[in-house]
Design a protein around this motif. Structure first.
Motif, mmCIF file in Angstrom:
data_model
loop_
_atom_site.group_PDB
_atom_site.id
_atom_site.type_symbol
_atom_site.label_atom_id
_atom_site.label_comp_id
_atom_site.label_asym_id
_atom_site.label_seq_id
_atom_site.Cartn_x
_atom_site.Cartn_y
_atom_site.Cartn_z
ATOM 1 N N UNK A 33 0.805 -1.227 0.000
ATOM 2 C CA UNK A 33 0.000 0.000 0.000
ATOM 3 C C UNK A 33 0.836 1.274 0.000
ATOM 4 N N UNK A 34 1.916 1.291 -0.758
ATOM 5 C CA UNK A 34 2.718 2.497 -0.904
ATOM 6 C C UNK A 34 3.780 2.698 0.150
ATOM 7 N N UNK A 35 3.896 1.805 1.108
ATOM 8 C CA UNK A 35 4.907 1.928 2.153
ATOM 9 C C UNK A 35 6.233 1.394 1.625
ATOM 10 N N UNK A 36 7.208 2.274 1.486
ATOM 11 C CA UNK A 36 8.475 1.877 0.881
ATOM 12 C C UNK A 36 9.240 0.854 1.720
ATOM 13 N N UNK A 37 9.070 0.881 3.036
ATOM 14 C CA UNK A 37 9.741 -0.111 3.875
ATOM 15 C C UNK A 37 9.146 -1.497 3.642
ATOM 16 N N UNK A 38 7.831 -1.582 3.546
ATOM 17 C CA UNK A 38 7.188 -2.863 3.242
ATOM 18 C C UNK A 38 7.579 -3.338 1.852
ATOM 19 N N UNK A 39 7.652 -2.403 0.911
ATOM 20 C CA UNK A 39 8.041 -2.762 -0.452
ATOM 21 C C UNK A 39 9.444 -3.365 -0.460
ATOM 22 N N UNK A 40 10.365 -2.736 0.232
ATOM 23 C CA UNK A 40 11.730 -3.274 0.314
ATOM 24 C C UNK A 40 11.713 -4.668 0.941
#
Length: 66
Positions: A33-40
């Motif tokens: 949902x757009x959270x760069x930490x979760x994406x990483x």
């Protein structure tokens, strides 16, 4: 582009992210949902990358959005 902008425009940016990281599923993107930490974290999980590489990938992606 900062993290707040990515989160705010996630619906539009999701397609670009899916094109870049095809191994991520729709479910992964829904969790991120757009959270760069979760994406990483998802990049680490799917591609087996080190944390630094995953974070660099996300930063590079952010730079392409400017």
């Amino acid at each position: 582009m900062n993290k707040d902008i990515i989160a705010g425009k996630w619906t539009q940016l999701k397609g670009k992210a899916q094109a870049r990281w095809g191994d991520l599923t729709d479910d992964d993107f829904d969790v991120v949902e757009g959270n760069s930490e979760y994406l990483a974290g998802k990049l680490q999980e799917r591609y087996g990358w080190e944390r630094d590489r995953a974070e660099n990938e996300v930063r590079d992606f952010e730079k392409t959005l400017n």
